[in-house]
Design a protein around this motif. Structure first.
Motif, PDB file in Angstrom:
ATOM      1  N   ALA A  34     106.065 -32.303  78.457  1.00 42.06           N
ATOM      2  CA  ALA A  34     104.710 -32.859  78.566  1.00 42.06           C
ATOM      3  C   ALA A  34     103.738 -32.160  77.630  1.00 42.06           C
ATOM      4  O   ALA A  34     102.885 -32.780  77.005  1.00 42.06           O
ATOM      5  CB  ALA A  34     104.222 -32.730  80.007  1.00 42.06           C
ATOM      6  N   PHE A  69     102.009 -40.720  74.079  1.00 44.15           N
ATOM      7  CA  PHE A  69     103.378 -40.710  73.560  1.00 44.15           C
ATOM      8  C   PHE A  69     104.362 -40.525  74.709  1.00 44.15           C
ATOM      9  O   PHE A  69     104.195 -39.614  75.531  1.00 44.15           O
ATOM     10  CB  PHE A  69     103.562 -39.582  72.548  1.00 44.15           C
ATOM     11  N   ARG A  76     119.994 -40.773  82.630  1.00 44.76           N
ATOM     12  CA  ARG A  76     120.391 -41.290  83.941  1.00 44.76           C
ATOM     13  C   ARG A  76     121.902 -41.188  84.055  1.00 44.76           C
ATOM     14  O   ARG A  76     122.610 -41.420  83.079  1.00 44.76           O
ATOM     15  CB  ARG A  76     119.992 -42.769  84.099  1.00 44.76           C
ATOM     16  N   SER A 119     111.230 -41.998  89.617  1.00 43.39           N
ATOM     17  CA  SER A 119     110.994 -40.688  88.998  1.00 43.39           C
ATOM     18  C   SER A 119     109.661 -40.644  88.253  1.00 43.39           C
ATOM     19  O   SER A 119     109.467 -39.805  87.394  1.00 43.39           O
ATOM     20  CB  SER A 119     112.109 -40.398  88.002  1.00 43.39           C
ATOM     21  N   CYS A 121     106.038 -40.238  86.593  1.00 46.86           N
ATOM     22  CA  CYS A 121     105.365 -38.978  86.279  1.00 46.86           C
ATOM     23  C   CYS A 121     104.188 -38.726  87.232  1.00 46.86           C
ATOM     24  O   CYS A 121     103.318 -39.583  87.373  1.00 46.86           O
ATOM     25  CB  CYS A 121     104.859 -39.039  84.844  1.00 46.86           C
TER      26      CYS A 121
HETATM   27  C1  HEM Z   1     101.696 -37.605  77.575  1.00 49.20           C
HETATM   28  C2  HEM Z   1     101.989 -36.943  78.690  1.00 49.20           C
HETATM   29  C3  HEM Z   1     103.124 -37.260  79.625  1.00 49.20           C
HETATM   30  C4  HEM Z   1     104.049 -38.271  79.588  1.00 49.20           C
HETATM   31  C5  HEM Z   1     104.177 -39.403  78.583  1.00 49.20           C
HETATM   32  C6  HEM Z   1     104.929 -38.092  80.732  1.00 49.20           C
HETATM   33  C7  HEM Z   1     106.002 -38.916  81.053  1.00 49.20           C
HETATM   34  C8  HEM Z   1     106.899 -38.689  82.066  1.00 49.20           C
HETATM   35  C9  HEM Z   1     108.055 -39.498  82.355  1.00 49.20           C
HETATM   36  C10 HEM Z   1     108.482 -40.748  81.591  1.00 49.20           C
HETATM   37  C11 HEM Z   1     108.706 -38.942  83.413  1.00 49.20           C
HETATM   38  C12 HEM Z   1     110.001 -39.439  84.070  1.00 49.20           C
HETATM   39  C13 HEM Z   1     111.185 -38.698  83.454  1.00 49.20           C
HETATM   40  C14 HEM Z   1     112.531 -39.214  83.975  1.00 49.20           C
HETATM   41  O1  HEM Z   1     112.569 -40.209  84.668  1.00 49.20           O
HETATM   42  O2  HEM Z   1     113.548 -38.592  83.663  1.00 49.20           O
HETATM   43  C15 HEM Z   1     107.963 -37.768  83.801  1.00 49.20           C
HETATM   44  C16 HEM Z   1     108.301 -36.928  84.853  1.00 49.20           C
HETATM   45  C17 HEM Z   1     107.581 -35.825  85.200  1.00 49.20           C
HETATM   46  N1  HEM Z   1     106.401 -35.384  84.654  1.00 49.20           N
HETATM   47 FE1  HEM Z   1     105.393 -36.251  83.124  1.00 49.20          FE
HETATM   48  N2  HEM Z   1     104.529 -36.982  81.438  1.00 49.20           N
HETATM   49  C18 HEM Z   1     103.424 -36.448  80.812  1.00 49.20           C
HETATM   50  C19 HEM Z   1     102.681 -35.345  81.207  1.00 49.20           C
HETATM   51  C20 HEM Z   1     102.966 -34.579  82.302  1.00 49.20           C
HETATM   52  C21 HEM Z   1     102.175 -33.424  82.739  1.00 49.20           C
HETATM   53  C22 HEM Z   1     100.882 -32.927  82.063  1.00 49.20           C
HETATM   54  C23 HEM Z   1     102.800 -32.907  83.827  1.00 49.20           C
HETATM   55  C24 HEM Z   1     102.428 -31.732  84.692  1.00 49.20           C
HETATM   56  C25 HEM Z   1     101.835 -30.658  84.252  1.00 49.20           C
HETATM   57  C26 HEM Z   1     103.978 -33.713  84.071  1.00 49.20           C
HETATM   58  C27 HEM Z   1     104.888 -33.475  85.069  1.00 49.20           C
HETATM   59  C28 HEM Z   1     106.013 -34.228  85.300  1.00 49.20           C
HETATM   60  C29 HEM Z   1     107.009 -33.903  86.319  1.00 49.20           C
HETATM   61  C30 HEM Z   1     106.967 -32.715  87.275  1.00 49.20           C
HETATM   62  C31 HEM Z   1     107.995 -34.892  86.260  1.00 49.20           C
HETATM   63  C32 HEM Z   1     109.279 -34.983  87.090  1.00 49.20           C
HETATM   64  C33 HEM Z   1     109.074 -35.923  88.243  1.00 49.20           C
HETATM   65  C34 HEM Z   1     110.354 -36.059  89.072  1.00 49.20           C
HETATM   66  O3  HEM Z   1     111.465 -35.793  88.560  1.00 49.20           O
HETATM   67  O4  HEM Z   1     110.232 -36.478  90.221  1.00 49.20           O
HETATM   68  N3  HEM Z   1     104.029 -34.720  83.147  1.00 49.20           N
HETATM   69  N4  HEM Z   1     106.854 -37.635  82.983  1.00 49.20           N
END
Ligand code: HEM
Length: 145
Positions: A34, A69, A76, A119, A121
Motif C-alpha cells: 500500500a 493505482f 488466489r 478480501s 481493502c
Molecule cells: C492505493 C492504495 C491501496 C490500494 C489500491 C489497496 C488495494 C488493496 C487490495 C486490492 C486488497 C486485496 C488484496 C487481495 O485480495 O489479495 C487489499 C487488502 C488489504 N489492504 Fe489495501 N490498498 C491500499 C492501501 C491500503 C492501506 C493504506 C492500508 C493500511 C494501512 C491497507 C491495508 C490492507 C490490508 C490490511 C489488506 C488485507 C485485507 C485482508 O486480507 O483481509 N491498504 N488492499
C-alpha cells in the motif's frame, strides 16, 4: 536502509506494524504494498498539478481516480479442482489475478480495492479521502495566490 538495519529501527517498525494487525503476515504485506501505491499516486498527482490546463479542467473525483493505482497482482489458491473457460485446474492451483493491468484505462475503485471481494481493502475509503484532501488543499493554494 543499512543504518535502519544496524540500529534496529527496521525491526522495531516491522514489529509495530505487525502488532496493529495481530501479527497477520498477509496484512503486513498488504500495508507494505500500500505504501508504494500511495507514493505512486502522489507522484501522479504532482504530474497532474504541473499541467495548468489539466488541473483547471479536471474534477477532484477524476483527479483522485487518475491517482489510484491497484496492486500489480493478487494471488488466489483453488480450494477444489474445477475448470474455467474449458481449462481444467487442480485443487491447490495458484491463480495470479493481474489487477494492475485489468485496472488500466477507466478508473474503477471497486476493482482497485476489490471492494466486492471477501478480501476487500480496509482502507478503500481512507485512501481516496487522503488523495482528495491533498488535491483540494493544493487547489486552494492556487486560488489564494
Ligand atoms: C492505493 C492504495 C491501496 C490500494 C489500491 C489497496 C488495494 C488493496 C487490495 C486490492 C486488497 C486485496 C488484496 C487481495 O485480495 O489479495 C487489499 C487488502 C488489504 N489492504 Fe489495501 N490498498 C491500499 C492501501 C491500503 C492501506 C493504506 C492500508 C493500511 C494501512 C491497507 C491495508 C490492507 C490490508 C490490511 C489488506 C488485507 C485485507 C485482508 O486480507 O483481509 N491498504 N488492499
Amino acid at each position: 536502509m543499512l543504518w535502519w538495519r544496524i540500529s534496529g529501527r527496521l525491526e522495531r517498525a516491522k514489529t509495530l506494524l505487525a502488532s496493529m494487525v495481530n501479527g497477520d503476515l498477509t496484512a503486513v504485506n498488504a500495508m507494505i504494498t500500500a505504501r508504494q501505491l500511495i507514493v505512486d499516486g502522489l507522484h501522479k498527482m504532482r504530474q497532474l498539478a504541473a499541467d495548468p490546463a489539466l488541473r483547471s479542467s479536471i474534477t477532484t473525483d477524476a483527479a483522485v481516480d487518475e491517482c489510484l493505482f491497484a496492486p500489480a497482482a493478487v494471488l488466489r489458491k483453488a480450494k477444489t479442482s474445477s475448470e474455467v473457460a474449458g481449462c481444467p485446474f487442480r485443487r491447490g492451483s495458484l491463480f495470479i489475478l493481474e489487477l494492475g493491468s485489468a485496472n488500466k484505462g477507466a478508473a474503477n475503485r471497486d476493482l482497485v480495492f476489490l471492494s466486492q471481494s471477501w478480501s476487500h481493502c480496509p482502507a478503500e475509503k481512507w485512501v481516496p479521502a487522503l488523495l482528495e484532501g491533498v488535491w483540494t488543499r493544493f487547489s486552494a493554494t492556487l486560488h489564494e495566490s
